[in-house]
Motif scaffolding. Structure first.
Motif, PDB file in Angstrom:
ATOM      1  N   ALA A   1       0.813  -1.166  -0.061  1.00 58.81           N
ATOM      2  CA  ALA A   1       0.017  -0.003   0.024  1.00 58.81           C
ATOM      3  C   ALA A   1       0.933   0.900   0.061  1.00 58.81           C
ATOM      4  O   ALA A   1       2.157   1.116   0.249  1.00 58.81           O
ATOM      5  CB  ALA A   1      -0.962   0.110   1.055  1.00 58.81           C
ATOM      6  N   GLU A   2       0.433   2.283  -0.255  1.00 60.07           N
ATOM      7  CA  GLU A   2       1.049   3.555  -0.526  1.00 60.07           C
ATOM      8  C   GLU A   2       0.472   4.605   0.428  1.00 60.07           C
ATOM      9  O   GLU A   2      -0.639   4.635   0.872  1.00 60.07           O
ATOM     10  CB  GLU A   2       0.900   4.193  -1.877  1.00 60.07           C
ATOM     11  N   PHE A   3       1.269   5.439   0.987  1.00 61.77           N
ATOM     12  CA  PHE A   3       1.194   6.660   1.772  1.00 61.77           C
ATOM     13  C   PHE A   3       1.209   7.909   1.162  1.00 61.77           C
ATOM     14  O   PHE A   3       2.460   8.092   0.574  1.00 61.77           O
ATOM     15  CB  PHE A   3       1.922   6.581   3.198  1.00 61.77           C
TER      16      PHE A   3
ATOM     17  N   ARG B   1      12.901   9.475   9.826  1.00 63.21           N
ATOM     18  CA  ARG B   1      12.470   8.362  10.715  1.00 63.21           C
ATOM     19  C   ARG B   1      12.552   7.094  10.110  1.00 63.21           C
ATOM     20  O   ARG B   1      12.255   6.016  10.626  1.00 63.21           O
ATOM     21  CB  ARG B   1      11.316   8.823  11.324  1.00 63.21           C
ATOM     22  N   GLY B   2      12.683   7.031   8.825  1.00 58.95           N
ATOM     23  CA  GLY B   2      12.883   5.613   7.929  1.00 58.95           C
ATOM     24  C   GLY B   2      11.458   5.226   7.789  1.00 58.95           C
ATOM     25  O   GLY B   2      11.249   3.969   7.689  1.00 58.95           O
ATOM     26  N   LEU B   3      10.539   5.956   7.787  1.00 57.00           N
ATOM     27  CA  LEU B   3       9.169   5.419   7.452  1.00 57.00           C
ATOM     28  C   LEU B   3       8.787   5.749   6.049  1.00 57.00           C
ATOM     29  O   LEU B   3       9.289   6.444   5.225  1.00 57.00           O
ATOM     30  CB  LEU B   3       8.166   6.365   8.290  1.00 57.00           C
ATOM     31  N   PRO B   4       7.621   4.799   5.763  1.00 51.45           N
ATOM     32  CA  PRO B   4       7.357   4.805   4.260  1.00 51.45           C
ATOM     33  C   PRO B   4       6.756   6.156   3.775  1.00 51.45           C
ATOM     34  O   PRO B   4       5.892   6.582   4.736  1.00 51.45           O
ATOM     35  CB  PRO B   4       6.565   3.505   3.891  1.00 51.45           C
ATOM     36  N   LEU B   5       6.838   6.488   2.882  1.00 49.26           N
ATOM     37  CA  LEU B   5       6.256   7.880   2.108  1.00 49.26           C
ATOM     38  C   LEU B   5       6.326   7.587   0.622  1.00 49.26           C
ATOM     39  O   LEU B   5       7.584   7.636   0.208  1.00 49.26           O
ATOM     40  CB  LEU B   5       6.754   9.210   2.712  1.00 49.26           C
ATOM     41  N   HIS B   6       5.401   7.696  -0.042  1.00 46.84           N
ATOM     42  CA  HIS B   6       5.566   7.288  -1.480  1.00 46.84           C
ATOM     43  C   HIS B   6       5.188   8.486  -2.488  1.00 46.84           C
ATOM     44  O   HIS B   6       5.575   8.578  -3.343  1.00 46.84           O
ATOM     45  CB  HIS B   6       4.483   5.960  -1.680  1.00 46.84           C
ATOM     46  N   GLN B   7       4.220   9.172  -1.950  1.00 48.13           N
ATOM     47  CA  GLN B   7       3.812  10.473  -2.620  1.00 48.13           C
ATOM     48  C   GLN B   7       3.706  11.709  -1.992  1.00 48.13           C
ATOM     49  O   GLN B   7       2.934  11.381  -0.630  1.00 48.13           O
ATOM     50  CB  GLN B   7       2.633  10.133  -3.483  1.00 48.13           C
ATOM     51  N   CYS B   8       3.913  12.665  -2.265  1.00 51.47           N
ATOM     52  CA  CYS B   8       3.588  13.982  -2.065  1.00 51.47           C
ATOM     53  C   CYS B   8       2.678  14.717  -3.163  1.00 51.47           C
ATOM     54  O   CYS B   8       3.221  14.836  -4.172  1.00 51.47           O
ATOM     55  CB  CYS B   8       4.820  14.809  -1.625  1.00 51.47           C
ATOM     56  N   THR B   9       1.474  15.147  -2.681  1.00 50.52           N
ATOM     57  CA  THR B   9       0.625  15.748  -3.653  1.00 50.52           C
ATOM     58  C   THR B   9       0.902  17.262  -3.284  1.00 50.52           C
ATOM     59  O   THR B   9       0.247  17.643  -2.306  1.00 50.52           O
ATOM     60  CB  THR B   9      -0.577  15.286  -3.797  1.00 50.52           C
TER      61      THR B   9
END
Length: 267
Positions: free
Chosen positions: A85-87, A107-115
């Motif tokens: 899944a994506e964030f 923090r090494g956390l997932p982030l896939h897209q910035c809108t």
């Protein structure tokens, strides 16, 4: 084995067609009316993912009227258990969006897209897209900053086909079509007046090598028709209508209904 990881990976990585990202802002808005911590934003997102949603979207604003900074990090922690899944974090890059993106990645956390959305602090919701060439020079360095984090950048845009070359030139990866005019026309039986502009903009974006997302006022009544009319939509982000429908159908059943709309729209 973590059941969320195994279930999440299988159910999301094998899906094709238009992805459904659920915006949980309105869950946070309700929670913020009291100091009890309910309803839980993380629990709501978990229910969405368990029901098959392809991602989670948040739109944190500087005044934290709904999503708060800790929600962004809590949801990113949750997404670690759902590798398919994506964030997506959306918001104005001249406010708090870019700093939040940097901290999530740090923090090494997932982030896939910035809108990137051109909303003002006073606005209750987004109501227009970026303007080109007016906004190009100030957007370019922020797009580059976010992409340097390894995060995809999408620009919130009105249905203007002629702007797509400029969007590509400024470095964005995708556009998110602002669909409020489509939703209003659908409700009023005026689709022929507005649908061609959305379809032409999607085609122009695809010719430029851009991905196509869409969002704003999409719902169970109009989503399928939109996807049938507009080619190549990779993701829809839906919050207000979906959370409202969940009051009637429950969160999991509502997500399943929206996923059925995306399947029908892609046939």
């Amino acid at each position: 084995m973590n059941p969320l990881t195994s279930r999440g990976s299988g159910s999301h990585s094998q899906r094709a067609g238009t992805a459904l990202s659920v915006n949980v802002n309105k869950v946070a808005l309700l929670r913020n009316t009291r100091s009890l911590g309910i309803p839980s934003v993380v629990r709501a997102a978990t229910l969405c993912l368990e029901a098959g949603a392809d991602g989670i979207t948040v739109h944190p604003r500087p005044d934290e009227r709904h999503i708060r900074a800790h929600d962004v990090f809590d949801l990113a922690e949750l997404l670690k258990a759902w590798p398919g899944a994506e964030f997506n974090i959306e918001g104005n890059p001249f406010h708090n969006l870019v700093d939040l993106a940097r901290e999530v990645v740090a923090r090494g956390l997932p982030l896939h897209q910035c809108t990137f959305v051109p909303d003002s602090v006073e606005q209750s919701t987004s109501d227009h897209g970026w303007r080109f060439p007016e906004d190009a020079a100030r957007l370019a360095p922020l797009i580059a900053d976010v992409k340097a984090l390894g995060v995809r950048v999408s620009l919130f845009m009105d249905p203007t086909p002629e702007a797509m070359p400029a969007v590509r030139a400024v470095g964005a990866d995708r556009v998110e079509l602002y669909t409020e005019t489509y939703a209003r026309a659908h409700a009023e039986g005026r689709l022929a007046e507005v649908t061609p502009a959305f379809a032409d903009t999607a085609r122009a974006a695809l010719r430029e090598g851009l991905g196509v997302n869409a969002g704003h006022d999409l719902n169970l009544d109009n989503l399928t028709d939109f996807l049938k009319a507009v080619p190549g939509v990779q993701e829809v982000s839906i919050g207000h209508a979906l959370v409202g429908d969940a009051l009637e159908f429950g969160m999991a059943e509502t997500v399943r209904r929206y996923l059925q709309c995306t399947r029908e729209g892609n046939t």
